[in-house]
Design a protein around this motif. Sequence first.
Motif, PDB file in Angstrom:
ATOM      1  N   GLN A 165       0.914  -1.387  -0.037  1.00  0.00           N
ATOM      2  CA  GLN A 165      -0.083  -0.110  -0.004  1.00  0.00           C
ATOM      3  C   GLN A 165       0.952   1.262  -0.056  1.00  0.00           C
ATOM      4  OE1 GLN A 165      -3.685  -0.144  -0.178  1.00  0.00           O
ATOM      5  NE2 GLN A 165      -3.101   1.846  -0.969  1.00  0.00           N
ATOM      6  N   ALA A 166       1.951   1.249   0.834  1.00  0.00           N
ATOM      7  CA  ALA A 166       2.841   2.459   0.601  1.00  0.00           C
ATOM      8  C   ALA A 166       3.470   2.692  -0.546  1.00  0.00           C
ATOM      9  CB  ALA A 166       3.865   2.191   2.034  1.00  0.00           C
ATOM     10  N   ALA A 186       3.860   5.817  -5.494  1.00  0.00           N
ATOM     11  CA  ALA A 186       3.960   6.053  -6.820  1.00  0.00           C
ATOM     12  C   ALA A 186       2.722   6.612  -7.561  1.00  0.00           C
ATOM     13  CB  ALA A 186       4.083   4.620  -7.449  1.00  0.00           C
ATOM     14  N   LEU A 187       1.471   6.344  -7.143  1.00  0.00           N
ATOM     15  CA  LEU A 187       0.255   6.858  -7.582  1.00  0.00           C
ATOM     16  C   LEU A 187      -0.371   7.793  -7.004  1.00  0.00           C
ATOM     17  CD1 LEU A 187      -0.986   3.601  -9.695  1.00  0.00           C
ATOM     18  CD2 LEU A 187       0.438   5.215 -10.475  1.00  0.00           C
ATOM     19  N   ARG A 197      -9.192  -3.272  -4.173  1.00  0.00           N
ATOM     20  CA  ARG A 197      -9.316  -2.427  -2.803  1.00  0.00           C
ATOM     21  C   ARG A 197      -8.895  -0.901  -3.170  1.00  0.00           C
ATOM     22  NH1 ARG A 197      -7.277  -6.835  -0.382  1.00  0.00           N
ATOM     23  NH2 ARG A 197      -5.351  -6.044   0.058  1.00  0.00           N
ATOM     24  N   ASN A 198      -7.890  -0.816  -4.271  1.00  0.00           N
ATOM     25  CA  ASN A 198      -7.380   0.710  -4.571  1.00  0.00           C
ATOM     26  C   ASN A 198      -8.197   1.250  -5.604  1.00  0.00           C
ATOM     27  OD1 ASN A 198      -5.132   1.675  -2.804  1.00  0.00           O
ATOM     28  ND2 ASN A 198      -4.926  -0.652  -3.022  1.00  0.00           N
ATOM     29  N   GLY A 199      -9.271   0.564  -6.039  1.00  0.00           N
ATOM     30  CA  GLY A 199     -10.253   1.357  -7.221  1.00  0.00           C
ATOM     31  C   GLY A 199      -9.983   0.523  -8.713  1.00  0.00           C
ATOM     32  N   VAL A 250      -7.432  -1.231 -14.552  1.00  0.00           N
ATOM     33  CA  VAL A 250      -7.409   0.236 -14.619  1.00  0.00           C
ATOM     34  C   VAL A 250      -8.599   0.863 -13.708  1.00  0.00           C
ATOM     35  CG1 VAL A 250      -7.380   0.185 -17.252  1.00  0.00           C
ATOM     36  CG2 VAL A 250      -9.687   0.322 -16.167  1.00  0.00           C
ATOM     37  N   ARG A 251      -7.949   2.232 -13.394  1.00  0.00           N
ATOM     38  CA  ARG A 251      -8.815   2.960 -12.435  1.00  0.00           C
ATOM     39  C   ARG A 251      -8.643   4.443 -12.932  1.00  0.00           C
ATOM     40  NH1 ARG A 251      -5.581   3.999  -6.816  1.00  0.00           N
ATOM     41  NH2 ARG A 251      -4.064   5.344  -7.758  1.00  0.00           N
TER      42      ARG A 251
END
Length: 67
Positions: free
Chosen positions: A15-16, A21-22, A44-46, A66-67
């Motif tokens: 997660q870190a 990075a994004l 979980r991160n979209g 993709v998100r």
Amino acid sequence: MLYVLARAHGSGAGQALLDAALGHRSASLWVAEDNPRAQAFYRRNGFTVDGATSSFGPIERSVRMVR
């Protein structure tokens, strides 16, 4: 793609790395089709699977998210 050692799974390291990075920017990435743990992390991160597939390197089949 992000990789963390198995001993670091669940530690927040992935997660870190993703956050650094994004942040919350739009992005696309490839993940091994047979890696449900990674796909769940990205969901979980979209990220969502968009239907594109590929085969490269040692990974037999990858899906694009993709998100």
